[in-house]
Design a protein around this motif. Sequence first.
Motif, PDB file in Angstrom:
ATOM      1  N   ASP A 314       0.854  -1.182   0.000  1.00 25.86           N
ATOM      2  CA  ASP A 314       0.000   0.000   0.000  1.00 25.86           C
ATOM      3  C   ASP A 314       0.896   1.240   0.000  1.00 25.86           C
ATOM      4  O   ASP A 314       2.124   1.148   0.042  1.00 25.86           O
ATOM      5  N   LEU A 315       0.281   2.412  -0.020  1.00 26.33           N
ATOM      6  CA  LEU A 315       1.041   3.652  -0.152  1.00 26.33           C
ATOM      7  C   LEU A 315       1.996   3.851   1.023  1.00 26.33           C
ATOM      8  O   LEU A 315       3.153   4.249   0.838  1.00 26.33           O
ATOM      9  N   ALA A 316       1.531   3.546   2.234  1.00 27.59           N
ATOM     10  CA  ALA A 316       2.374   3.722   3.421  1.00 27.59           C
ATOM     11  C   ALA A 316       3.597   2.797   3.355  1.00 27.59           C
ATOM     12  O   ALA A 316       4.724   3.217   3.633  1.00 27.59           O
ATOM     13  N   ALA A 317       3.357   1.546   2.980  1.00 27.87           N
ATOM     14  CA  ALA A 317       4.463   0.583   2.882  1.00 27.87           C
ATOM     15  C   ALA A 317       5.447   1.000   1.797  1.00 27.87           C
ATOM     16  O   ALA A 317       6.659   0.847   1.953  1.00 27.87           O
ATOM     17  N   GLN A 318       4.941   1.540   0.687  1.00 21.96           N
ATOM     18  CA  GLN A 318       5.807   1.977  -0.401  1.00 21.96           C
ATOM     19  C   GLN A 318       6.679   3.148   0.034  1.00 21.96           C
ATOM     20  O   GLN A 318       7.867   3.214  -0.305  1.00 21.96           O
ATOM     21  N   ARG A 470      13.437   0.969  15.967  1.00 24.36           N
ATOM     22  CA  ARG A 470      12.616   1.750  16.899  1.00 24.36           C
ATOM     23  C   ARG A 470      13.239   3.108  17.195  1.00 24.36           C
ATOM     24  O   ARG A 470      12.546   4.055  17.553  1.00 24.36           O
ATOM     25  N   SER A 471      14.567   3.190  17.020  1.00 23.61           N
ATOM     26  CA  SER A 471      15.278   4.448  17.327  1.00 23.61           C
ATOM     27  C   SER A 471      15.317   5.409  16.144  1.00 23.61           C
ATOM     28  O   SER A 471      15.711   6.571  16.313  1.00 23.61           O
ATOM     29  N   ASP A 477      13.371  13.110  10.643  1.00 20.61           N
ATOM     30  CA  ASP A 477      11.961  13.494  10.650  1.00 20.61           C
ATOM     31  C   ASP A 477      11.237  12.680   9.577  1.00 20.61           C
ATOM     32  O   ASP A 477      11.329  12.986   8.382  1.00 20.61           O
ATOM     33  N   LEU A 478      10.521  11.657  10.002  1.00 17.03           N
ATOM     34  CA  LEU A 478       9.852  10.769   9.052  1.00 17.03           C
ATOM     35  C   LEU A 478       8.718  11.466   8.308  1.00 17.03           C
ATOM     36  O   LEU A 478       8.314  11.020   7.229  1.00 17.03           O
ATOM     37  N   ASN A 479       8.202  12.555   8.877  1.00 21.47           N
ATOM     38  CA  ASN A 479       7.126  13.290   8.196  1.00 21.47           C
ATOM     39  C   ASN A 479       7.579  13.808   6.837  1.00 21.47           C
ATOM     40  O   ASN A 479       6.771  13.953   5.918  1.00 21.47           O
ATOM     41  N   ALA A 485       4.121   8.235  12.517  1.00 22.64           N
ATOM     42  CA  ALA A 485       4.706   7.453  13.612  1.00 22.64           C
ATOM     43  C   ALA A 485       4.024   6.096  13.727  1.00 22.64           C
ATOM     44  O   ALA A 485       4.677   5.073  13.986  1.00 22.64           O
ATOM     45  N   ASP A 486       2.709   6.060  13.500  1.00 21.93           N
ATOM     46  CA  ASP A 486       1.971   4.809  13.598  1.00 21.93           C
ATOM     47  C   ASP A 486       2.379   3.845  12.471  1.00 21.93           C
ATOM     48  O   ASP A 486       2.568   2.646  12.709  1.00 21.93           O
ATOM     49  N   ASP A 487       2.538   4.373  11.245  1.00 23.37           N
ATOM     50  CA  ASP A 487       2.955   3.531  10.118  1.00 23.37           C
ATOM     51  C   ASP A 487       4.343   2.933  10.370  1.00 23.37           C
ATOM     52  O   ASP A 487       4.587   1.758  10.082  1.00 23.37           O
ATOM     53  N   TRP A 488       5.230   3.764  10.923  1.00 20.98           N
ATOM     54  CA  TRP A 488       6.594   3.271  11.187  1.00 20.98           C
ATOM     55  C   TRP A 488       6.569   2.189  12.277  1.00 20.98           C
ATOM     56  O   TRP A 488       7.257   1.170  12.163  1.00 20.98           O
TER      57      TRP A 488
END
Length: 764
Positions: A314-318, A470-471, A477-479, A485-488
């Motif tokens: 899905d888009l998040a996984a991609q 996890r670190s 900044d994953l955004n 944060a939930d997807d990660w």
Amino acid sequence: MADQIHEYEQSHLTDVLEKIKIAQVKTQAELDKTEKDRSDIEAGWGDVRIKTSTYENMLDTALSVRQQQQLITERQNSFQHATTRLETLKKLEVNPYFARIDFQERGEQKAETIYIGLGSFSDTPDHFLIYDWRAPISSIYYDGGLGEVTYLTPDGNQTVDVDLKRQFQIADGVVVTIFDTDEAVGDQMLLEALSGDSDTKMKSIVTTIQKEQNKIIRNTAADLLFVQGAAGSGKTAAVLQRVAYLLYRYRGNLDSGQVVLFSPNQLFNDYIDQVLPELGEQNMVQMTYFQYSNRRLPNMRVETLQERFEEDNDLAAQRITNFKGSLAFFKVVQQYAETLNRSNVRFRDIKFQGEAFFDKDKIAKMFYGYNENYKLGQRLNATKDSLTNSLTGKVGSELKQKWVEEAIQNLTKTEIDSLFGDEPREFASEEKEYNFLARKIVTEAFKPIAHAIHRNRFINVNAQFAHFLRSVPNFVDLNQWGITADDWSKSVTKTVTDFKDKRLSLADVSAYLYLYDLLTGKHGERDIRFVFIDEIQDYTAFQLAFLKFSFPKAKFTMLGDLNQAIFTKENSRTLLQELGTLFDSDKIEVVQLTQTYRSTQQITDFSKEILVNGETITAFNRSGNLPTVTIEDNSAALYARLVSQINTNNGMNETTAIITKSLAEGEAVYAELKQQDVAVTLIRSENQRLAHGVIIVPSYLAKGLEFDAVVIWDASKKMYPLEDERQLLYTIASRAMHQLTVLALDELTPLLDRVNPDLYEVTE
């Protein structure tokens, strides 16, 4: 005039072949003599007397042994050189040369004539009848036409005036055709070579190397040579000739074991494995990236090529996959590893008989007890030394343990004899005999512990990698990558679950290995001198940075076609820019190959219009039939069309590849054709070999291959609905050399909407 030229060249060829045959006889005689000398020397070992009564006798014995060894080595080298020379002569007897050049050097009164072939041959030490195509002077043939041509020699650039450039086709000792040309390599000779049928093995292209390809082959200055080449532009073939050139250029300082080629799949490895032997060189190390990573993780199942192609993200996984393939993620691994010098390395107990022999907390205390200036690798080595010393010290205290006493009591006579070996069996007391046997038993029992220390088994790498993942939000900044944060967090949980099942995705494997190497202080394989990476567009920037780290002393040649990025898709567009940060910009050279030779002009014109920016691709002027497009409203009619096309191709003795999108589609087509008694081979995995005749191959295994005729199976809207499959469809179409057939069910894919209808024929 033409008859006189032909008569002269035939006479010259006959003379050269006679001298080659004479040289063969002499070399065979030399080989036989060397073999006899070697046998005599080996038999001479019986005359060497081992004398140890005095120091002088021992010295005499050592000198005799050394002399025998030197004689054997000398004869072995002579034997090997004669064998190689004989192999070259046999190749030259079949096809001695393919070109002649007449030229005059500046300042010289007399013109020179040289002939160029697959290897060098001289009838006297200073009189070359044939020059190896890799020799500096042979570059004249590839780099220019008539007139002034400059070529590179070991002493610098040399300019000559070329008066004649002649090309030959020779068969069975007869000059079949002569081409005189003012081009680097004449179109007529190239056309002859390209008009042939495809084969299950790639052939050498030394007779038709083009000027741009020659730049690739002879480049020795660049740390990174990046070759962007259109499908069928000869980039892979040129790079294989480059390997042969480098082995020739650095003969004595470079062997094939110091050259590594990363290819797209094992099927392709098999396809190219005859090119270097054909040129008289041993094959370099060949592997896929999957094999490279998988061999280091024998207890982990790494995601395969098929699984990678068919995974439905899905888009998040991609987005997470894209991030894990970036240089930003590569730097995060480095930053995280630096923090481990202070804390957070995950340890595990080293157990013995089910109990903790070295407790993980004590190991951690030992690891972080060293000077703060220690690097990770130094900490690890110091810890291993301390554990090894501690293990040695524990042998004595373990001798009186009950398990040791029971083990001695249960020893058989055979086991006792084995423990004593050649040791004397006389002891001053029973206690000393007991201690001798006990020490042997304990030392043997402690071997798994010593092995665990040596192999870093006290580090919990899986837990370490999970802690790293996890670190990650602490370092980036994953955004900015569109990752919440939930997807990660969900992604980390999935990776940890996969770990428990001994599975690792291809997106994670590079980071896993890189983190392990940083943690353990590894510095890569430093003896590798040249690394070649084919189909570069399907690699991530992280993978390439990891390979750069893994082969720190190597020069890299990377080649591919950004239009064929079937895995990384549009992310491949920034690849060259990212590579620029890994190498010294002054040591990067980029070669563009836009001319394609594989396909007819009609197939090339059709294929390149599938792409949005395909206009940069130019076709070699070789004419053929227009591609055909057939749309049927039912499967039975579509299969009837397929069988009809196969029969047509078979009648023309053309190899046919039916290329399906996935393996599942290939299985379905195979089952139907077998039911109709059509002879066909299904390529299910990359470990198979290409077969003659009709084959079915899934798209992701067709990279780099070529076939006389290609059938694109079910190029329908249902099968190819997405814009990001445009490069995949182009890749499939560009495998065809002479004939391209497009079959579709119900409705043609919109990816072909941009193709000019004049470039193909619609069959009713």
